[in-house]
Design a protein around this motif. Structure first.
Motif, PDB file in Angstrom:
ATOM      1  N   GLY A 356       0.732  -1.335   0.050  1.00 16.47           N
ATOM      2  CA  GLY A 356      -0.097  -0.053  -0.116  1.00 16.47           C
ATOM      3  C   GLY A 356       0.914   1.596  -0.015  1.00 16.47           C
ATOM      4  N   LYS A 357       2.223   1.244  -0.530  1.00 13.84           N
ATOM      5  CA  LYS A 357       3.067   2.595  -0.137  1.00 13.84           C
ATOM      6  C   LYS A 357       3.225   2.733  -1.527  1.00 13.84           C
ATOM      7  CE  LYS A 357       4.668   1.528   4.466  1.00 13.84           C
ATOM      8  NZ  LYS A 357       5.801   1.312   5.375  1.00 13.84           N
ATOM      9  N   ASP A 358       3.651   4.008  -1.799  1.00 13.75           N
ATOM     10  CA  ASP A 358       4.068   4.737  -3.225  1.00 13.75           C
ATOM     11  C   ASP A 358       5.640   4.557  -3.388  1.00 13.75           C
ATOM     12  OD1 ASP A 358       4.774   7.229  -4.715  1.00 13.75           O
ATOM     13  OD2 ASP A 358       3.219   6.087  -5.832  1.00 13.75           O
ATOM     14  N   LYS A 359       6.228   3.736  -4.254  1.00  7.95           N
ATOM     15  CA  LYS A 359       7.612   3.865  -4.527  1.00  7.95           C
ATOM     16  C   LYS A 359       8.155   5.296  -4.454  1.00  7.95           C
ATOM     17  CE  LYS A 359       7.836   0.722  -7.791  1.00  7.95           C
ATOM     18  NZ  LYS A 359       8.291  -0.252  -8.697  1.00  7.95           N
ATOM     19  N   GLU A 360       7.519   6.034  -5.328  1.00  6.95           N
ATOM     20  CA  GLU A 360       8.080   7.442  -5.400  1.00  6.95           C
ATOM     21  C   GLU A 360       8.232   8.357  -4.164  1.00  6.95           C
ATOM     22  OE1 GLU A 360       6.482   9.715  -8.658  1.00  6.95           O
ATOM     23  OE2 GLU A 360       6.782   8.120 -10.239  1.00  6.95           O
ATOM     24  N   ALA A 361       7.173   8.124  -3.222  1.00  6.70           N
ATOM     25  CA  ALA A 361       7.237   8.958  -1.983  1.00  6.70           C
ATOM     26  C   ALA A 361       8.003   8.366  -1.032  1.00  6.70           C
ATOM     27  CB  ALA A 361       5.753   8.639  -1.556  1.00  6.70           C
TER      28      ALA A 361
END
Length: 394
Positions: A356-361
């Motif tokens: 559920g996490k964004d790689k860019e963030a």
């Protein structure tokens, strides 16, 4: 015992990853299942009609579809052998998985049909009679199903067959459903209360449960699942033995059938090697691993500097993340010139928790962390990679 039998069928071949070993094993197990299930289904239909048991009839029809399942498995093995063509350049190996999925759907449909029949029996009960011969045959049926369960389980593990593993789960469920079927027969000796329909519902629910478990087992390779950890670990240990390879990472596996697996991975080798020298080492390892494990493998080389001016900054980064349990590994580290006035620092970070996490963030957060805790003299370009294997990234 089962393993010895399978090796005996394949003698003198003992390579379980060999396509011929898989073929002979698949044929033997499927044909054995067909023969036993035909005998069991015929016997149970006769018994069910004789003692008026809907639960036994449900179990009998379940065995009929077990026969169909074995036929589907056999066809799956046969069709999966079809060589690659223009429309299917990676072969037809996934047909075996599709056959396992079809078996699962058939099992669920049968379970739903017999829930309906069992409910009707509850509303319109019929007398179930106890018969010694029928009872003995049902006990023998359990023993036969235990054998089929073990045979498919062992064979499925030996040749990594999803269809056989699915059949093993189904056969194990048959053991319990037949045990449940026996209960109304025994109860008819002590009471006039007809529980056959209720146990028919229970048998049907168990059949449906088996079908759902089989779908989970067979649909994974079709959708794409994580690499086989045992195989990846073996490859990793083999490459570890090569003195010129420092690190092995970024494993990716694509499964086009149990005996048609494509694997790609990265290795780090000294930057002072010439392209020809690095190629010769990697080409030799690709050939060795392909022959040893019956796979297609592509190895990408990343250069690393054993000692240079960037070593200190790399060690600072290592210290900055050493207490972060989510960071599994760092690799593909290098520093290149940039027109911005700052050198560009390139780095891959392998992380455990990506759900559920964004790689860019995540990359931006790590960049800010390094600018604060390591050095602000660089521009950071970070690539976040999920930890698929838990192997080789150290």
């Amino acid at each position: 015992m089962i393993e010895k039998l399978i090796y005996f069928i394949n003698r003198p071949n003992t390579n379980t990853r060999d396509p011929l070993f898989r073929k002979k094993t698949g044929y033997f197990v499927s044909i054995t299942g067909i023969i036993f299930n035909i005998l069991l289904s015929v016997a149970k239909v006769i018994i069910g009609l004789f003692v008026h048991s809907i639960a036994i009839m449900a179990d009998a029809v379940n065995n009929i579809f077990d026969t169909i399942s074995s036929v589907v498995t056999l066809l799956g093995f046969k069709l999966s052998e079809k060589p690659a063509d223009r429309e299917h350049p990676y072969g037809h190996g996934r047909i075996e998985y599709i056959s396992g999925l079809l078996i699962s759907i058939i099992v669920i449909i049968i379970g739903l049909q017999f829930i309906k029949s069992s409910v009707l029996r509850i509303l319109n009960p019929d007398v179930v009679k106890f018969d010694k011969l029928s009872f003995i045959i049902m006990i023998l049926s359990i023993l036969v199903k235990v054998f089929i369960t073990i045979l498919n389980k062992k064979a499925g593990e030996m040749i990594d067959s999803k269809a056989m593993k699915a059949t093993s789960i189904d056969s194990l469920g048959d053991v319990f459903t037949t045990m449940v079927v026996i209960v109304p027969m025994i109860s008819s000796l002590f009471t006039d209360v007809q529980i056959d329909g209720y146990f028919g519902v229970l048998v049907s629910l168990m059949i449906i449960k088996n079908g759902i478990e089989m779908i989970k087992e067979t649909i994974g390779p079709i959708l794409g699942e994580e690499p086989d950890k045992d195989l990846i670990e073996k490859i990793y240990k083999d490459l570890e033995a090569e003195p010129l390879i420092k690190n092995v990472h970024d494993f990716h596996a694509h499964n086009y059938g149990p005996d048609n697996v494509y694997i790609s991975l990265d290795v780090e080798m000294p930057a002072h090697l010439t392209i020809e020298e690095a190629h010769n080492v990697i080409d030799s390892w690709e050939r060795t691993l392909e022959e040893k494990y019956n796979i297609t493998i592509i190895i990408h080389v990343d250069p690393y500097m054993e000692e240079d001016e960037c070593t200190e900054i790399y060690r600072k980064i290592e210290r900055a993340v050493e207490d972060d349990a989510n960071v599994v590994a760092l690799h593909d580290f290098r520093v290149v010139s940039s027109k911005s006035g700052k050198d560009l620092l390139l780095l891959d970070l392998v992380l455990n928790d990506m759900h559920g996490k964004d790689k860019e963030a995540l990359a931006e957060a790590m960049k800010e962390r390094f600018e604060r805790d390591v050095s602000s003299e660089y521009d950071y370009r970070l690539r976040i990679i999920p930890n698929f294997t838990n192997i080789g990234d150290e």
